[in-house]
Design an enzyme around this catalytic site. Structure first.
Site, PDB file in Angstrom:
ATOM      1  N   LYS B  78      73.222 126.206  -0.195  1.00 56.70           N
ATOM      2  CA  LYS B  78      74.357 125.440   0.321  1.00 56.70           C
ATOM      3  C   LYS B  78      74.806 126.055   1.639  1.00 56.70           C
ATOM      4  O   LYS B  78      74.873 127.287   1.765  1.00 56.70           O
ATOM      5  CB  LYS B  78      75.503 125.462  -0.704  1.00 56.70           C
ATOM      6  CG  LYS B  78      76.702 124.604  -0.306  1.00 56.70           C
ATOM      7  CD  LYS B  78      77.801 124.609  -1.370  1.00 56.70           C
ATOM      8  CE  LYS B  78      78.956 123.702  -0.988  1.00 56.70           C
ATOM      9  NZ  LYS B  78      80.021 123.660  -2.002  1.00 56.70           N
ATOM     10  N   SER B 158      81.743 119.075  -3.541  1.00 55.18           N
ATOM     11  CA  SER B 158      81.240 119.265  -2.196  1.00 55.18           C
ATOM     12  C   SER B 158      79.771 119.673  -2.122  1.00 55.18           C
ATOM     13  O   SER B 158      79.173 119.552  -1.061  1.00 55.18           O
ATOM     14  CB  SER B 158      82.082 120.323  -1.489  1.00 55.18           C
ATOM     15  OG  SER B 158      81.883 121.596  -2.080  1.00 55.18           O
ATOM     16  N   SER B 182      83.253 121.447  -7.420  1.00 56.96           N
ATOM     17  CA  SER B 182      82.189 121.174  -6.450  1.00 56.96           C
ATOM     18  C   SER B 182      80.776 121.535  -6.903  1.00 56.96           C
ATOM     19  O   SER B 182      79.818 121.194  -6.216  1.00 56.96           O
ATOM     20  CB  SER B 182      82.473 121.896  -5.130  1.00 56.96           C
ATOM     21  OG  SER B 182      83.480 121.223  -4.416  1.00 56.96           O
TER      22      SER B 182
END
Lengths: 95, 491
Positions: B78, B158, B182
């Protein structure tokens, strides 16, 4: 509590975000909507409740006050928008 | 070579160790898959050269009979995790071009254990979002689509890029982070497994900060065993993060497949929220039945303050964000705008560098922390947070873990929930309480809805008791036998 355009202007100044005049009213509406929804927290009885700032119960760890890293200005300055001769170059601070 | 990308992380590591295929082969297979899947917009940066270099080093170690627990396994990262010399933007224009001169502890741990980095994964800007639509680099598409529809769906957020890439077989697993859901919400939307461990289990050092008292790293993978394997490598005490817990990391993989007979699973009655689709309710009941059949004792519990978790979160998280994001001033790194005075440069830099949702949250955070409002908003939210944590402590007197849905709906269409921020925030209604209390939570794919979209079930456990969660998640995984894969429309 409803937030007005003047409050948004003041808060945006505190947050150092330039918000154009035309955005102040829409932002005031959005933020008022969110704060209105948040207001339900007033229903909770919090008398005598200790505020919880963190989920970690341990005490803050301490270490010796010695330099553990650093001494590498080139890496520190590597992402600077502007630098010169080992310094960050920034806009004039004092007139 | 598609079969190499379809392996679980656990099977891939075993295949590498026994030399059924090389790290270079499985890495090339993934790089090829990534190239063919760019329309998903899951990766913000691909690092093929570094991947192949790392893979060859892995092959050399394997040839010498060495190698770590993830040796040769290609993973995605990420874009919230700083990676040395590789652009790290956290989905924000203000960090465009930023190449950290350091590596986050979590990713360093993965490379230490032999993993191979494929690239950086798209995300909501500064992890503020539940649909990946706030990314400065455009939304990620969910590999899953409703049956008979070509409409693009959100992979959640997210960690949307992480979830999409894992679901589309572009990487064996991915790092993710969870401040209010997330990891778990995108895992649920994409038929993948995602665990947010106990706050403090993973070091936050080198993670781009959103809300420091809530942020926690974790993996998104295609099986519960994979999540256990990857989390074991990511975890561990780090003196560079003062909130990192000085505890040993258990071998989480040993807990998967363990007998769950006699474990007490709590069903919190307050999680039956208004307007929850019948399918979610049914899936939840199905999950209860699966765990009962596996020998668990099901107990009803009450978390009376849980309904206040989301509004409390939307004080605490923006407050911490407004403070954390003060560092983006355009002086030392990142984007710098023009302006006549220093203050104008600050104000223009942040106005041009941040997106709308980030600005909105900074303004709310600044407001609730400002003189005259601090007690009414921020301090009250922290007290409510304590009430929420106390509810969990009381629940642990009668149960060992909680079972809830992961999300109130399946994946929704991109653009669907843009109009009203609060509607978007409600996505995290089941996940946020665990962040406020610092507890571990895992989402396991449990079934498909009527449109053929994945749905997840969430387990929440006691602090530092990820082991029990992995055992129960393994039992759910076995009972659900979730084998569905999205149709490969993207390549």
């Amino acid at each position: 509590m409803a937030v007005d355009a003047e409050t948004v202007r003041r808060v945006a100044r505190l947050a150092r975000i330039a918000e154009p005049e035309a955005r102040l009213d829409p932002l005031a509406r959005e933020i008022s909507g969110i704060l209105g929804w948040i207001e339900q927290l007033n229903e909770v009885d919090v008398e005598g409740v200790e505020p919880m700032a963190t989920a970690v119960h341990a005490t803050q760890p301490l270490r010796e006050d010695v330099v553990a890293d650093g001494g590498d200005p080139a890496r520190v300055l590597g992402n600077a928008p502007r630098s010169d001769d080992g310094f960050f170059v920034v806009p004039k601070v004092v007139e | 070579m598609t079969e190499l990308t379809a392996l679980t992380l656990t099977d891939a590591v075993e295949g590498l160790r026994t030399k059924r295929f090389s790290a270079e082969e499985i890495t090339r297979a993934h790089l090829e898959a990534m190239e063919g899947a760019r329309t998903l917009n899951a990766f913000t940066v691909e690092t093929p050269d570094r991947a192949l270099e790392m893979a060859r080093a892995s092959d050399a170690r394997i040839a010498r009979g060495e190698g770590g627990p993830l040796e040769g396994a290609p993973l995605g990262v990420k874009d919230l995790f700083s990676t040395e010399g590789v652009e790290t933007t956290a989905g924000s224009r203000i960090l465009q071009g930023f190449k950290p001169p350091y590596e986050s502890t979590v990713t360093a741990n993965l490379w230490r254990d032999g993993a191979v980095m494929l690239g950086k994964l798209n995300m909501d800007e500064f992890a503020m979002g539940s649909s990946n639509e706030t990314s400065a680099w455009g939304p990620v598409a969910n590999p899953w689509r409703s049956r008979g529809s070509n409409a693009s769906l959100t992979p959640g957020g997210s960690s949307g890029g992480s979830a999409s890439a894992v679901a589309a077989d572009l990487c064996l697993g991915a790092t993710a982070s969870d401040t209010g859901g997330s990891i778990r919400q995108p895992a649920a939307f994409t038929g993948t497994v995602g665990i947010k461990p106990t706050y403090g289990r993973c070091s936050r050092w080198g993670m781009v900060a959103f809300a420091s008292s809530l942020d926690q790293a974790g993996p998104i993978t295609r099986s519960v065993s994979d999540a256990a394997l990857m989390l074991r490598s990511m975890s561990g005490h780090d003196p560079k993060d003062s909130t990192s817990l000085p505890v040993e990391t258990p071998d989480f993989t040993q807990f998967v497949g363990r007998d769950v007979r006699g474990l007490r699973v709590g069903v919190p009655r307050e999680y039956r929220v208004d307007g929850m689709p019948a399918e979610i309710e049914q899936l939840w009941e199905q999950g209860v039945a699966w765990l009962r059949d596996a020998g668990c004792e099901i107990v009803e519990v009450s978390l009376p303050h849980t309904r206040y978790a989301l509004p409390a979160y939307y004080i605490v998280a923006p407050a911490e964000a407004s403070s954390n994001l003060a560092r983006y001033d355009g002086m030392r790194f990142g984007y710098r705008a023009g302006g006549g005075t220093l203050t104008e440069v600050y104000e223009n830099t942040r106005a041009e560098g941040f997106g709308d949702e980030v600005k909105r949250r900074i303004l709310i955070g600044t407001y609730v922390l400002s003189a005259g409002f601090y007690d009414a908003y921020y301090l009250r939210a922290l007290k409510v947070r304590r009430r929420i944590a106390d509810d969990f402590d009381r629940a642990w007197e009668t149960c060992d873990a909680l079972l809830t849905p992961s999300t109130p709906t399946a994946a929704f269409a991109l653009g669907d929930k843009d109009a009203d921020p609060v509607t978007m925030y409600l996505n995290d209604v089941f996940t946020v309480p665990a962040n406020l209390a610092g507890l571990p939570g895992i989402s396991v794919p449990a079934g498909l809805d009527a449109n053929g979209l994945p749905l997840g079930l969430q387990l929440v456990g006691r602090a530092l008791d990820e082991g029990t969660l992995f055992s129960l998640a393994g039992a759910l995984e076995q009972a659900a036998a979730f084998r569905a894969k999205p149709e490969r429309w993207w390549s």
